[in-house]
Design a protein around this motif. Structure first.
Motif, PDB file in Angstrom:
ATOM      1  N   ALA A 161      -8.326  36.936 -14.809  1.00 23.51           N
ATOM      2  CA  ALA A 161      -9.336  36.874 -13.746  1.00 23.51           C
ATOM      3  C   ALA A 161      -8.980  35.758 -12.777  1.00 23.51           C
ATOM      4  N   PHE A 162      -8.978  36.090 -11.484  1.00 25.04           N
ATOM      5  CA  PHE A 162      -8.792  35.087 -10.451  1.00 25.04           C
ATOM      6  C   PHE A 162     -10.052  34.241 -10.307  1.00 25.04           C
ATOM      7  N   LEU A 170      -5.543  31.451 -11.711  1.00 28.53           N
ATOM      8  CA  LEU A 170      -5.772  32.639 -12.535  1.00 28.53           C
ATOM      9  C   LEU A 170      -6.020  32.199 -13.971  1.00 28.53           C
ATOM     10  N   ALA A 171      -7.033  32.773 -14.602  1.00 24.67           N
ATOM     11  CA  ALA A 171      -7.316  32.501 -16.015  1.00 24.67           C
ATOM     12  C   ALA A 171      -6.958  33.730 -16.844  1.00 24.67           C
ATOM     13  N   THR A 172      -6.518  33.488 -18.085  1.00 24.58           N
ATOM     14  CA  THR A 172      -6.171  34.590 -18.976  1.00 24.58           C
ATOM     15  C   THR A 172      -6.777  34.366 -20.353  1.00 24.58           C
ATOM     16  N   ALA A 173      -7.067  35.476 -21.036  1.00 22.44           N
ATOM     17  CA  ALA A 173      -7.577  35.464 -22.412  1.00 22.44           C
ATOM     18  C   ALA A 173      -6.548  36.148 -23.293  1.00 22.44           C
ATOM     19  N   CYS A 174      -6.138  35.463 -24.354  1.00 26.50           N
ATOM     20  CA  CYS A 174      -4.982  35.935 -25.131  1.00 26.50           C
ATOM     21  C   CYS A 174      -5.312  36.079 -26.608  1.00 26.50           C
ATOM     22  N   GLY A 177      -5.452  33.217 -29.311  1.00 26.72           N
ATOM     23  CA  GLY A 177      -6.571  32.305 -29.461  1.00 26.72           C
ATOM     24  C   GLY A 177      -6.771  31.309 -28.345  1.00 26.72           C
ATOM     25  N   HIS A 178      -6.098  31.506 -27.204  1.00 29.65           N
ATOM     26  CA  HIS A 178      -6.169  30.536 -26.116  1.00 29.65           C
ATOM     27  C   HIS A 178      -6.701  31.135 -24.819  1.00 29.65           C
ATOM     28  N   LEU A 179      -7.445  30.323 -24.114  1.00 29.41           N
ATOM     29  CA  LEU A 179      -7.767  30.522 -22.706  1.00 29.41           C
ATOM     30  C   LEU A 179      -6.748  29.706 -21.918  1.00 29.41           C
ATOM     31  N   ARG A 180      -6.087  30.343 -20.944  1.00 30.19           N
ATOM     32  CA  ARG A 180      -5.084  29.635 -20.157  1.00 30.19           C
ATOM     33  C   ARG A 180      -5.408  29.717 -18.675  1.00 30.19           C
ATOM     34  N   LEU A 181      -5.027  28.663 -17.970  1.00 30.67           N
ATOM     35  CA  LEU A 181      -5.134  28.642 -16.511  1.00 30.67           C
ATOM     36  C   LEU A 181      -3.754  28.502 -15.919  1.00 30.67           C
ATOM     37  N   PHE A 182      -3.508  29.251 -14.849  1.00 35.35           N
ATOM     38  CA  PHE A 182      -2.235  29.204 -14.145  1.00 35.35           C
ATOM     39  C   PHE A 182      -2.500  28.910 -12.674  1.00 35.35           C
ATOM     40  N   ASP A 183      -1.708  27.998 -12.115  1.00 35.36           N
ATOM     41  CA  ASP A 183      -1.710  27.761 -10.680  1.00 35.36           C
ATOM     42  C   ASP A 183      -0.520  28.522 -10.115  1.00 35.36           C
ATOM     43  N   LEU A 184      -0.793  29.591  -9.382  1.00 33.50           N
ATOM     44  CA  LEU A 184       0.275  30.476  -8.914  1.00 33.50           C
ATOM     45  C   LEU A 184       1.151  29.832  -7.852  1.00 33.50           C
ATOM     46  N   ARG A 185       0.750  28.663  -7.350  1.00 31.77           N
ATOM     47  CA  ARG A 185       1.588  27.937  -6.392  1.00 31.77           C
ATOM     48  C   ARG A 185       2.694  27.154  -7.090  1.00 31.77           C
ATOM     49  N   GLN A 186       2.546  26.967  -8.400  1.00 33.51           N
ATOM     50  CA  GLN A 186       3.539  26.206  -9.145  1.00 33.51           C
ATOM     51  C   GLN A 186       4.645  27.131  -9.648  1.00 33.51           C
TER      52      GLN A 186
END
Length: 342
Positions: A161-162, A170-174, A177-186
């Protein structure tokens, strides 16, 4: 305590179990359901375009059939008649409701089931997909190949989800067992934050009013809310980022939580759908005030506002109307879509 209330409207998608549901961001009376034959285990899929009549009846406006089951969908934020679907064969299809049959575009980069798609509501020419192949991909609807592939996960990525506050987060559910956040500029596609949630994380959603506030649902039967501001202020480079306890833990579902959705009209209200055959409405603020999530009272007496229990199979999709405050839709493996009041 929670007297049963019949749905305001219900519709049966005969032979097709509901998986994903969404309201149109353009038309108040339009919603869509992604569905699968044989509970999504084998067989065809069907996209249903639904309309809500002035007399509060749900009717099927149009259907599109696919060769494999459909697990999720998202309306375009840029084109009023377009939406995308996620399929069990690893494909993503772009549909135009003004047309009658075939998708207008098809992507097939994922090697396993695509379980979630999400359209960016700020940068409106971009959407994301997540798959059981442990990857997340970023797409432009007019490009034949993905813009970015994120391969930092070690398990099925059940949801993506953005952020509604930052188009590049962007956040992801995996399933690991983790919630992750990604900065797409990196560069590199590595997570800036990885939060140990507990159980397989099956779903997530962003709070529409509070930046860096995310809700998760997982196989441990607990909905958790997280304030990720402290993690981002601490800086990237620590994975997993030890977040401690969530800001609230909403307990009451009897089986795994398949979907969570924050209200577009309230910062505290949250809807959920579960394999316990119910959908529920929660007040996350009430739960947070009830005490630490680890405490016995940490579900928050009074945090549960409503139980919708008229489905007879797994409830796997829930969505809020963007135009009518308090109107909720749910879809389930009983091949029924319900409209009800929060």
């Amino acid at each position: 305590m929670y007297p049963p209330q019949p749905p305001l409207a219900r519709l049966r998608t005969q032979g097709f179990a509901g998986y994903g549901i969404a309201f149109s961001p353009f038309f108040p009376a339009r919603l869509a359901v992604a569905s699968s034959a044989n509970y999504g285990l084998v067989g065809n899929g069907r996209l249903h375009i639904l309309s809500l009549t002035p007399s509060t009846q749900l009717v099927i406006e149009k259907t599109f059939d696919t060769q494999d089951g459909l697990y999720d969908l998202a309306f375009s934020e840029a084109h009023e008649n377009q939406l995308i679907t996620a399929s069990g064969d690893g494909s993503i299809k772009l549909w135009d409701t003004a047309l009658d049959s075939h998708p207008i575009r098809n992507w097939a980069e994922h090697s396993r089931e695509v379980f979630c798609v999400d359209w960016n509501n700020i940068k409106k020419d971009v959407f994301a997909s997540s798959s059981w192949d442990a990857s997340v991909r970023i797409w432009h609807p007019e490009r034949g190949a993905s813009l970015t592939a994120i391969t930092a996960h070690t398990g099925c990525v059940y949801a993506c989800a953005f952020s509604p506050h930052d188009p590049d987060v962007l956040a992801t559910a995996c399933g690991d067992g983790h919630l992750r956040l990604f900065d797409l500029r990196q560069p590199g596609g590595s997570a800036t934050i990885a939060v140990p949630v507990g159980g397989e994380v099956l779903c997530l959603d962003w709070n529409k009013y509070r930046p860096m506030t995310v809700a998760t649902g997982s196989t441990d039967r607990v909905i958790k809310t997280w304030d990720l501001r402290s993690a981002t202020q601490a800086g990237a480079g620590v994975t997993p980022m030890q977040m401690g306890t969530p800001t609230a833990a909403l307990m009451g579902h009897e089986y795994a939580i398949r979907k969570v959705a924050y209200s577009p009209h309230s910062p505290s209200l949250l809807a959920s759908a579960s394999y316990d055959m119910t959908a529920r409405i929660w007040d996350a603020d009430a739960a947070a005030m009830a005490g630490p999530p680890g405490a016995q009272q940490g579900g928050g007496a009074g945090s549960m506002r409503r139980i919708h229990d008229t489905h007879t199979e797994f409830v796997v999709g829930v969505a809020w109307s963007l135009f009518q405050e308090g109107l909720v839709a749910s879809t389930a493996w009983d091949s029924e879509t319900h409209l009800w009041s929060a």
